[in-house]
Design an enzyme around this catalytic site. Structure first.
Site, PDB file in Angstrom:
ATOM      1  N   GLU A 101     -51.810 -32.989  17.263  1.00  0.00           N
ATOM      2  CA  GLU A 101     -52.264 -32.042  16.240  1.00  0.00           C
ATOM      3  C   GLU A 101     -53.788 -32.027  16.229  1.00  0.00           C
ATOM      4  O   GLU A 101     -54.424 -33.060  16.472  1.00  0.00           O
ATOM      5  CB  GLU A 101     -51.689 -32.482  14.886  1.00  0.00           C
ATOM      6  CG  GLU A 101     -52.012 -31.595  13.716  1.00  0.00           C
ATOM      7  CD  GLU A 101     -51.480 -30.167  13.816  1.00  0.00           C
ATOM      8  OE1 GLU A 101     -51.889 -29.447  14.742  1.00  0.00           O
ATOM      9  OE2 GLU A 101     -50.665 -29.772  12.955  1.00  0.00           O
ATOM     10  N   ASP A 102     -54.372 -30.876  15.967  1.00  0.00           N
ATOM     11  CA  ASP A 102     -55.840 -30.807  15.912  1.00  0.00           C
ATOM     12  C   ASP A 102     -56.363 -31.398  14.609  1.00  0.00           C
ATOM     13  O   ASP A 102     -57.333 -32.132  14.590  1.00  0.00           O
ATOM     14  CB  ASP A 102     -56.337 -29.360  16.089  1.00  0.00           C
ATOM     15  CG  ASP A 102     -55.545 -28.373  15.248  1.00  0.00           C
ATOM     16  OD1 ASP A 102     -54.418 -28.721  14.836  1.00  0.00           O
ATOM     17  OD2 ASP A 102     -56.026 -27.266  14.996  1.00  0.00           O
ATOM     18  N   ASP A 105     -54.470 -32.016   7.380  1.00  0.00           N
ATOM     19  CA  ASP A 105     -55.200 -31.622   6.183  1.00  0.00           C
ATOM     20  C   ASP A 105     -54.408 -32.122   4.970  1.00  0.00           C
ATOM     21  O   ASP A 105     -54.543 -33.267   4.565  1.00  0.00           O
ATOM     22  CB  ASP A 105     -55.312 -30.082   6.240  1.00  0.00           C
ATOM     23  CG  ASP A 105     -56.200 -29.510   5.179  1.00  0.00           C
ATOM     24  OD1 ASP A 105     -56.193 -30.046   4.074  1.00  0.00           O
ATOM     25  OD2 ASP A 105     -56.895 -28.517   5.440  1.00  0.00           O
ATOM     26  N   PHE A 154     -64.094 -26.761   5.142  1.00  0.00           N
ATOM     27  CA  PHE A 154     -63.445 -25.809   6.035  1.00  0.00           C
ATOM     28  C   PHE A 154     -64.206 -25.767   7.356  1.00  0.00           C
ATOM     29  O   PHE A 154     -65.413 -25.535   7.381  1.00  0.00           O
ATOM     30  CB  PHE A 154     -63.381 -24.412   5.424  1.00  0.00           C
ATOM     31  CG  PHE A 154     -62.576 -23.494   6.285  1.00  0.00           C
ATOM     32  CD1 PHE A 154     -61.188 -23.581   6.301  1.00  0.00           C
ATOM     33  CD2 PHE A 154     -63.191 -22.596   7.129  1.00  0.00           C
ATOM     34  CE1 PHE A 154     -60.439 -22.781   7.142  1.00  0.00           C
ATOM     35  CE2 PHE A 154     -62.443 -21.780   7.966  1.00  0.00           C
ATOM     36  CZ  PHE A 154     -61.064 -21.881   7.975  1.00  0.00           C
ATOM     37  N   ARG A 167     -62.014 -20.217  18.042  1.00  0.00           N
ATOM     38  CA  ARG A 167     -61.215 -21.206  18.775  1.00  0.00           C
ATOM     39  C   ARG A 167     -61.869 -21.643  20.085  1.00  0.00           C
ATOM     40  O   ARG A 167     -61.639 -22.740  20.564  1.00  0.00           O
ATOM     41  CB  ARG A 167     -59.831 -20.638  19.100  1.00  0.00           C
ATOM     42  CG  ARG A 167     -58.957 -20.368  17.891  1.00  0.00           C
ATOM     43  CD  ARG A 167     -57.512 -20.143  18.359  1.00  0.00           C
ATOM     44  NE  ARG A 167     -56.689 -19.506  17.358  1.00  0.00           N
ATOM     45  CZ  ARG A 167     -56.058 -20.144  16.370  1.00  0.00           C
ATOM     46  NH1 ARG A 167     -56.193 -21.436  16.235  1.00  0.00           N
ATOM     47  NH2 ARG A 167     -55.303 -19.476  15.529  1.00  0.00           N
TER      48      ARG A 167
END
Ligand code: AMP
Length: 378
Positions: A101-102, A105, A154, A167
């Site tokens: 997973e990047d 959160d 963010f 991206r």
């Protein structure tokens, strides 16, 4: 460096070299721990595609990789509305699954992924996430491989997007919009630094009154522990009575608790901490993870003869048990040998303000006030 995507601006916060180093460290751990197992990497599209590619290149044993898709983000806030996984058709029985997973959160998405992969009966599931937001993370499972912890802001870049853009960036950028980052006003941290007897306590008190800040003195916290004769106090006493330093882990545990307790305040004056470069590094990390930072260090410069004179005077008016000639000498020595280096550490960050601590108390505090006001107006 600042970039613009759609209507918003973002500042460079994690350069690509730091990302690549973190990915390498994660790959090293995975190579060491999972060699010899039947491993399937499962990358979560879209965000993790870049991280998955960079990590998979560094895997040194034979392994498979699959990509699954799943949309939970709309715009800039996690909706918590997780849909069904698509794309995982392999038989996973007997396999070790490493989810790539990047970013983790809220943790809600990952929990759903783990539940759905579990239905395919793998032997075990491990989680590897390049980024983790500890402040936003609400779930109780552990992440086995973490690239780095980041504040609850963010971000875009390295696979992560803002409404479809960003991206392709090789570094990570943070939104400069405070509202978007949920920051109302950052708590400011000021360090009052100097040898024993330089006036840290006196100046701290003046500043906290003037600006309505919180005073955090590790010496005071330790003396409270001594008074209550707690286990921590008993350990600390041995070091304090010899003029040495209390071990870093004890001090850091105490400070971390206080930082959490003072989340809503305007600012904090740290007095007598950090006293080692290790403490300073840990403090920087702790604050970075909470999206705070040290605003300034004030180092009070006082001649050694004057320090001894002041401390012996203080002893006469019912001062502290460690204000004896013998312990005073040792405390000054500890300062010179270990603590003085901390000023150099903050000097390298451009945060050191040297203050002549020999003059009148009010003049010294005026000097400090000037810097605080200049910082507050920035
Ligand atoms: P202070 O009141 O700041 O002079 O601290 C009194 C004593 O507590 C010191 O001489 C140390 O033994 C211990 N101490 C206070 N702060 C720290 C710290 N940050 N790291 C290690 N020991 C500390």
């Amino acid at each position: 460096m600042r970039i613009k995507l759609h209507d918003k601006e973002f500042d460079l916060t994690i350069p690509s070299k730091r990302i690549q180093d973190a990915v390498q460290d994660m790959a090293d751990d995975i190579n060491a721990q999972l060699f010899g197992k039947d491993v399937v990497f499962v990358a979560i599209l879209n965000g993790a595609f870049m991280f998955a590619a960079d990590l998979f290149k560094r895997i040194e044993f034979n392994a498979q990789i699959s990509f699954i898709k799943f949309a939970s983000y709309e715009g800039t806030k996690s909706t918590g509305n997780v849909k069904k996984l698509i794309g995982l058709n392999e038989d996973l029985s007997g396999k070790t699954v490493v989810i790539l997973e990047d970013i983790i959160d809220s943790g809600i998405t990952m929990e759903k992924i783990v539940d759905q992969i579990n239905e395919l009966n793998p032997e075990e599931i491990r989680i590897a996430s390049l980024l983790v937001k500890p402040d936003a993370f609400m779930k109780n499972y552990s992440v086995d491989y973490i690239g780095m912890e980041i504040p609850n802001d963010f971000i875009v870049g390295y696979g992560l997007d803002y409404d479809g853009l960003g991206r392709n960036l090789t570094a990570i950028y943070t939104s400069s919009d405070a509202e978007q980052n949920n920051i109302i006003e950052k708590v400011k941290y000021f360090l009052l630094f100097g040898p024993p007897g330089s006036g840290k306590g006196t100046q701290s008190k003046k500043i906290i009154e003037k600006y309505n800040l919180v005073h955090l003195s590790t010496g005071d916290l330790l003396r409270k522990e001594l008074e209550s004769n707690s286990r921590l106090g008993q350990i600390a006493k041995k070091h304090m009575n010899k003029g040495g330093l209390v071990p870093d882990d004890i001090i850091l545990g105490m400070v971390a608790k206080e930082i959490d307790a003072n989340k809503g305040t305007k600012g904090v004056v740290l007095d007598g901490f950090p006293r080692t470069v290790e403490q300073a590094k840990s403090l920087d990390k702790l604050l970075f993870n909470k999206n705070y930072e040290i605003s300034a260090m004030f180092a009070l410069d006082v001649e050694e003869d004057e320090l001894v004179k002041r401390l012996l005077e203080r002893a006469k008016i019912g001062g502290r048990v460690d204000d004896t000639p013998e312990i005073i000498t040792k405390r000054i020595q500890t300062y010179k040998m270990t603590t003085a280096k901390v000023a150099e550490y903050y000097n390298e960050q451009g945060k050191l303000h040297e203050i002549n601590g020999m003059g009148d108390i009010d003049n010294i505090s005026d000097e400090i006030s000037k810097v605080i006001e200049a910082i507050s107006q920035k």
